[in-house]
Design an enzyme around this catalytic site. Structure first.
Site, PDB file in Angstrom:
ATOM      1  N   GLU A  35       6.517  32.439 -28.944  1.00 15.11           N
ATOM      2  CA  GLU A  35       7.900  32.903 -28.813  1.00 15.11           C
ATOM      3  C   GLU A  35       8.619  32.182 -27.674  1.00 15.11           C
ATOM      4  O   GLU A  35       9.759  31.762 -27.831  1.00 15.11           O
ATOM      5  CB  GLU A  35       7.957  34.421 -28.574  1.00 15.11           C
ATOM      6  CG  GLU A  35       7.628  35.274 -29.788  1.00 15.11           C
ATOM      7  CD  GLU A  35       8.687  35.248 -30.881  1.00 15.11           C
ATOM      8  OE1 GLU A  35       9.771  34.666 -30.681  1.00 15.11           O
ATOM      9  OE2 GLU A  35       8.416  35.801 -31.962  1.00 15.11           O
ATOM     10  N   ASP A  52      17.802  36.196 -28.414  1.00 16.94           N
ATOM     11  CA  ASP A  52      16.450  36.659 -28.090  1.00 16.94           C
ATOM     12  C   ASP A  52      16.177  36.361 -26.620  1.00 16.94           C
ATOM     13  O   ASP A  52      16.505  35.269 -26.140  1.00 16.94           O
ATOM     14  CB  ASP A  52      15.412  35.949 -28.956  1.00 16.94           C
ATOM     15  CG  ASP A  52      15.585  36.255 -30.439  1.00 16.94           C
ATOM     16  OD1 ASP A  52      16.122  37.324 -30.763  1.00 16.94           O
ATOM     17  OD2 ASP A  52      15.173  35.426 -31.265  1.00 16.94           O
TER      18      ASP A  52
END
Length: 129
Positions: A35, A52
């Protein structure tokens, strides 16, 4: 802050992620690798206008408030900036909510694509935990 693999594993374990909702520590370390590359300051804008945030790339549409995502739900009840903290506490606490939400770790696309069904224990191998 950019964490080392074992450093992050130790921090996540200390914060209670090991086997949280049945997911071993290796799953969490693997997710963080793909991520954010272990970077607490990572941010990525999405095509829907959401962003994000942090080491686990937690999304502003659902989980935090960044003041610029239309219709944000802020289900973790935090400013998104808290997810960029080098101590990862806010990210881990919010991740516990996310993983308890019904889809488990499938909520993380990188986990689904790169970690699920692999030998995630490799991510904590050789670490003093």
């Amino acid at each position: 802050k950019v964490y080392g693999r074992c450093e992050l594993a130790a921090a996540m374990k200390r914060l209670g992620l090991d086997n949280f909702r049945g997911y071993s520590l290796g799953n969490w370390v693997c997710a963080a690798k793909f991520e954010s590359n272990f970077n607490t300051h990572a941010t990525n804008r999405n095509t829907d206008g959401s962003t994000d945030y942090g080491i686990l790339q937690i999304n502003s549409r659902w989980w935090c408030n960044d003041g610029r995502t239309p219709g944000s739900r802020n289900l973790c009840n935090i400013p998104c900036s808290a997810l960029l903290s080098s101590d990862t506490i806010a990210s881990v606490n919010c991740a516990k909510k996310i993983v308890s939400d019904g889809n488990g770790m499938n909520a993380w696309v990188a986990w689904r694509k790169r970690c699920k069904g692999t030998d995630v224990n490799a991510w904590t191998r050789g670490c003093r935990l």
